[in-house]
Design an enzyme around this catalytic site. Structure first.
Site, PDB file in Angstrom:
ATOM      1  N   ARG A   1       0.814  -1.221   0.000  1.00  0.00           N
ATOM      2  CA  ARG A   1       0.000   0.000   0.000  1.00  0.00           C
ATOM      3  C   ARG A   1       0.847   1.271   0.000  1.00  0.00           C
ATOM      4  O   ARG A   1       0.370   2.362   0.346  1.00  0.00           O
ATOM      5  CB  ARG A   1      -0.985   0.034   1.188  1.00  0.00           C
ATOM      6  CG  ARG A   1      -2.037  -1.080   1.165  1.00  0.00           C
ATOM      7  CD  ARG A   1      -2.871  -0.997  -0.092  1.00  0.00           C
ATOM      8  NE  ARG A   1      -4.039  -1.850  -0.077  1.00  0.00           N
ATOM      9  CZ  ARG A   1      -4.114  -3.065  -0.650  1.00  0.00           C
ATOM     10  NH1 ARG A   1      -3.050  -3.566  -1.251  1.00  0.00           N
ATOM     11  NH2 ARG A   1      -5.225  -3.752  -0.618  1.00  0.00           N
ATOM     12  N   LEU A   2       2.108   1.154  -0.408  1.00  0.00           N
ATOM     13  CA  LEU A   2       2.972   2.331  -0.515  1.00  0.00           C
ATOM     14  C   LEU A   2       2.868   2.869  -1.942  1.00  0.00           C
ATOM     15  O   LEU A   2       3.841   2.906  -2.704  1.00  0.00           O
ATOM     16  CB  LEU A   2       4.417   1.961  -0.162  1.00  0.00           C
ATOM     17  CG  LEU A   2       4.632   1.439   1.266  1.00  0.00           C
ATOM     18  CD1 LEU A   2       6.099   1.088   1.495  1.00  0.00           C
ATOM     19  CD2 LEU A   2       4.173   2.488   2.287  1.00  0.00           C
TER      20      LEU A   2
END
Length: 216
Positions: free
Chosen positions: A194-195
């Site tokens: 989720r970066l």
């Protein structure tokens, strides 16, 4: 079978895509959109021009729906609709809008914020004449956003089909195009853990854009 809350909470996919760096993007966001849109088309996605259009009433009550992008240029993004529809009425009072493209197969999303203006009658007429005849009749037959039965809608269309047999159909006055003039364009690339990469262009003046990266 209903989906349980637990199973909903567990629905997730990891994004495994290439890095998207502000060092590699185009200086102009329309050019960057052109690049991504071309890749979406070449990837064979179903209706890559589908976009969510968000509008709001004059006092800020929002609504959203999916419409189709029908063109874009250095000035912005073009779509067509019924001016008397709910969105058309909202746009006449509040011309501030947002657009969202989501291409999950490419792990990409594009968000656009801006204002809009009507296209000229001539531009709208040109596009209307390029549409299939049945789509032209559909624009005439449907009092968009008004309460109607399926039977009445089909009756309207059938009567128009007969009335315009072998006749040219002119664009109705209540139908036409809009140009969305962007002030902010965000390019989102899904990444692992989720970066995600979020590169945002903000209009600095008439011809230049400021580029920043946002935290995911």
């Amino acid at each position: 079978m209903k989906t349980s809350k637990e199973s909903l909470e567990g629905l997730r996919n990891e994004y495994l895509s290439t890095p998207f760096s502000e060092k590699d993007v185009k200086k102009n966001p329309i050019e960057q959109f052109d690049l991504w849109f071309d890749e979406a088309v070449k990837s064979g996605l179903y209706e890559p021009n589908a976009m969510t259009l968000a509008t709001a009433t004059h006092d800020g009550k929002p609504s959203a729906r999916v419409v189709l992008l029908k063109g874009f240029n250095k000035d912005g993004f073009i779509f067509y609709t019924n001016y008397l529809s709910r969105k058309g009425k909202e746009l006449s009072k509040n011309p501030v809008v947002a657009l969202v493209f989501f291409w999950p197969e490419l792990s990409r999303q594009v968000r656009i914020e801006g204002t809009l203006e009507k296209l000229s009658k001539e531009e709208s007429e040109r596009y209307f004449q390029s549409r299939p005849v049945d789509s032209q009749l559909g624009a005439l037959a449907s009092p968009q956003s008004q309460v109607i039965s399926r039977e009445e809608l089909e009756k309207n269309w059938a009567e128009l089909k007969t009335a315009y047999a072998n006749k040219a159909i002119s664009k109705p006055s209540f139908w036409g195009g809009y140009l969305v003039k962007p002030q902010v364009i965000e390019f989102w690339q899904g990444r692992e853990s989720r970066l995600h990469d979020r590169i945002v262009y903000k209009k600095a003046d008439k011809s230049t854009w400021k580029l920043v990266r946002l935290a995911p």
